[in-house]
Design a protein around this motif. Structure first.
Motif, mmCIF file in Angstrom:
data_model
loop_
_atom_site.group_PDB
_atom_site.id
_atom_site.type_symbol
_atom_site.label_atom_id
_atom_site.label_comp_id
_atom_site.label_asym_id
_atom_site.label_seq_id
_atom_site.Cartn_x
_atom_site.Cartn_y
_atom_site.Cartn_z
ATOM 1 N N ASN A 109 -35.259 -19.860 -3.943
ATOM 2 C CA ASN A 109 -34.000 -20.602 -3.915
ATOM 3 C C ASN A 109 -32.834 -19.624 -3.957
ATOM 4 O O ASN A 109 -32.922 -18.571 -4.594
ATOM 5 C CB ASN A 109 -33.897 -21.560 -5.120
ATOM 6 C CG ASN A 109 -35.013 -22.575 -5.141
ATOM 7 O OD1 ASN A 109 -35.264 -23.254 -4.158
ATOM 8 N ND2 ASN A 109 -35.710 -22.688 -6.268
ATOM 9 N N ASP A 154 -40.469 -19.088 -0.353
ATOM 10 C CA ASP A 154 -40.518 -20.250 -1.260
ATOM 11 C C ASP A 154 -39.542 -20.112 -2.426
ATOM 12 O O ASP A 154 -39.792 -20.632 -3.528
ATOM 13 C CB ASP A 154 -41.939 -20.466 -1.805
ATOM 14 C CG ASP A 154 -42.931 -20.774 -0.701
ATOM 15 O OD1 ASP A 154 -42.541 -21.498 0.233
ATOM 16 O OD2 ASP A 154 -44.079 -20.292 -0.763
ATOM 17 N N LYS A 204 -36.084 -18.812 1.775
ATOM 18 C CA LYS A 204 -36.921 -19.991 1.968
ATOM 19 C C LYS A 204 -38.323 -19.613 2.447
ATOM 20 O O LYS A 204 -39.307 -20.261 2.099
ATOM 21 C CB LYS A 204 -36.261 -20.955 2.956
ATOM 22 C CG LYS A 204 -35.004 -21.626 2.406
ATOM 23 C CD LYS A 204 -35.299 -22.347 1.102
ATOM 24 C CE LYS A 204 -34.051 -22.971 0.508
ATOM 25 N NZ LYS A 204 -34.318 -23.605 -0.809
ATOM 26 N N HIS A 261 -30.544 -16.871 3.621
ATOM 27 C CA HIS A 261 -31.089 -18.186 3.254
ATOM 28 C C HIS A 261 -32.479 -18.377 3.857
ATOM 29 O O HIS A 261 -33.408 -18.861 3.192
ATOM 30 C CB HIS A 261 -30.134 -19.285 3.738
ATOM 31 C CG HIS A 261 -30.505 -20.658 3.293
ATOM 32 N ND1 HIS A 261 -31.346 -21.473 4.031
ATOM 33 C CD2 HIS A 261 -30.172 -21.365 2.188
ATOM 34 C CE1 HIS A 261 -31.507 -22.614 3.405
ATOM 35 N NE2 HIS A 261 -30.803 -22.582 2.278
ATOM 36 N N TRP A 275 -40.714 -17.279 -12.764
ATOM 37 C CA TRP A 275 -39.730 -16.969 -11.738
ATOM 38 C C TRP A 275 -39.114 -15.591 -11.967
ATOM 39 O O TRP A 275 -38.930 -15.160 -13.101
ATOM 40 C CB TRP A 275 -38.611 -18.012 -11.728
ATOM 41 C CG TRP A 275 -39.051 -19.367 -11.255
ATOM 42 C CD1 TRP A 275 -39.662 -20.326 -12.002
ATOM 43 C CD2 TRP A 275 -38.921 -19.896 -9.940
ATOM 44 N NE1 TRP A 275 -39.920 -21.433 -11.227
ATOM 45 C CE2 TRP A 275 -39.468 -21.204 -9.958
ATOM 46 C CE3 TRP A 275 -38.386 -19.415 -8.742
ATOM 47 C CZ2 TRP A 275 -39.513 -22.005 -8.829
ATOM 48 C CZ3 TRP A 275 -38.421 -20.225 -7.622
ATOM 49 C CH2 TRP A 275 -38.983 -21.496 -7.665
ATOM 50 N N SER A 306 -28.442 -19.735 -4.435
ATOM 51 C CA SER A 306 -27.248 -20.533 -4.692
ATOM 52 C C SER A 306 -26.067 -19.601 -4.889
ATOM 53 O O SER A 306 -26.229 -18.397 -5.113
ATOM 54 C CB SER A 306 -27.440 -21.423 -5.929
ATOM 55 O OG SER A 306 -27.674 -20.634 -7.085
#
Length: 377
Positions: free
Chosen positions: A351, A349, A346, A342, A300, A353
């Motif tokens: 994330n 793929d 997405k 957001h 990641w 927060s």
């Protein structure tokens, strides 16, 4: 030995206690049904008789619960007896609940069913079923949801109208001024006014683009790119577009390597432009610091964007990615910026927060590191 007999007074007391228990059950407005392991009704209350319409206390006992309560020929598919769903790991039964739709005289009801196990004997469980009509409650919730959607739509329309009105007003005034002074104006003055019109037009185009990006997500080609360079471009673009907001901001971009992975460069730059613009607006011309930390774990890429603009209140932090939500003090803006962020994350793929503490706000964006070959999202 003499057999022990209950005195008349004891029998009367037991009978009175039984009546009291029946009275307690009957004042409960929701149907309560005691069902044995053969799906037969053993005890019930007055609300159940009213619910079944046509049964009496005597006629309802020892009848199949699914026939009496729901008019079914077979066991209800949500029945805890029909599956092991009411069993815990230690073998003991635990309460369960289900929400179902049920038609009564052609009208649809929403029922909340609660099942409470009653250990009749060792290895045998009976069950107490409580039936609650939550139709009105759900209707109120749906109505409230529709009203919130209408309110959100109103906020969106108001925001779009306000945002578009500013550049359009600027264009109109500049054109009027240019027309009135066209003969006497110098070439430099004409160029200046044309540049003002160009900037206002670009601003209006960006507002429309925000709406289109949110409403429609086209499949686009992604190619191998450098996320560090993309973030730097986004930072430079935002600083150029908002010179007064960024005047007193100290930027820190921390990384220890060049991080490359497949993404769509324009959308990724848009993602960080929206995040940075959001931070700048939170500072409201005050001095502060925006830190961008780029890290890599095994599979990641993590980008942490943190500002010390005062944080986000707990009461709204869960709403900031909602479409049309805005906390802009001036009441302007479409409220689509973070929603678009957001959506872009997405699409890749990833994330995203957010956390807020000690007057700071921290966004964490993570993307999976895939193959460098060209892909489509």
């Amino acid at each position: 030995m003499h057999s022990r007999k209950e005195s008349p007074s004891s029998i009367e007391q037991i009978t009175e206690k039984a009546r009291e228990l029946e009275a307690i059950y009957d004042v409960v407005e929701d149907p309560l049904v005691l069902i044995d392991s053969d799906f037969k009704i053993q005890r019930t209350n007055l609300a159940t008789i009213n619910f079944t319409k046509g049964f009496t206390f005597d006629s309802i006992l020892n009848q199949k619960c699914y026939q009496v309560l729901y008019g079914r020929k077979d066991i209800c598919p949500y029945c805890p007896f029909a599956s092991n769903i009411s069993k815990t790991q230690n073998g003991k039964s635990s309460p369960t609940a289900r929400e179902i739709f049920f038609k009564v005289e052609g009208k649809k009801q929403t029922l909340n069913l609660e099942f409470y196990p009653y250990p009749k004997t060792e290895g045998e469980n009976w069950i107490v079923e409580k039936i609650s009509d939550v139709t009105k409650q759900r209707e109120k919730e749906e109505e409230s949801f529709r009203m919130r959607n209408l309110a959100s739509l109103g906020i969106l329309i108001s925001g779009i109208a306000h945002e578009l009105n500013n550049p359009l007003t600027g264009i109109s005034l500049t054109l009027q001024n240019l027309k009135a002074n066209l003969i006497t104006a110098t070439p430099e003055q004409i160029d200046k006014r044309l540049e003002m019109i160009k900037n206002d037009t670009a601003r209006a185009a960006m507002i429309v683009s925000d709406i289109i990006s949110f409403a429609k997500s086209d499949k686009v080609k992604i190619t191998l790119g450098d996320i560090v360079e993309t973030i730097k471009r986004a930072k430079d673009t935002v600083s150029r577009l908002f010179p007064h907001l960024s005047k007193n901001i100290n930027w820190k971009i921390q990384y220890d390597n060049e991080y490359q992975f497949p993404f769509h460069p324009a959308k990724m730059e848009r993602l960080f432009m929206n995040l940075f613009r959001n931070s700048l607006q939170a500072f409201d011309y005050r001095a502060g610091e925006i830190c961008i930390d780029i890290r890599k774990t095994r599979n990641w890429i993590h980008i942490i964007v943190e500002d010390d603009a005062g944080g986000i209140p707990d009461s709204i932090i869960h709403k900031i990615f909602d479409p049309f939500f805005t906390n802009n003090k001036s009441g302007t803006g479409t409220g689509l910026g973070l929603s678009i962020c957001h959506s872009i994350v997405k699409e890749h793929d990833g994330n995203i927060s957010v956390k807020s503490m000690d007057q700071k706000t921290r966004f964490t964006i993570s993307f999976p590191v895939g193959d460098s070959s060209e892909q489509t999202i």
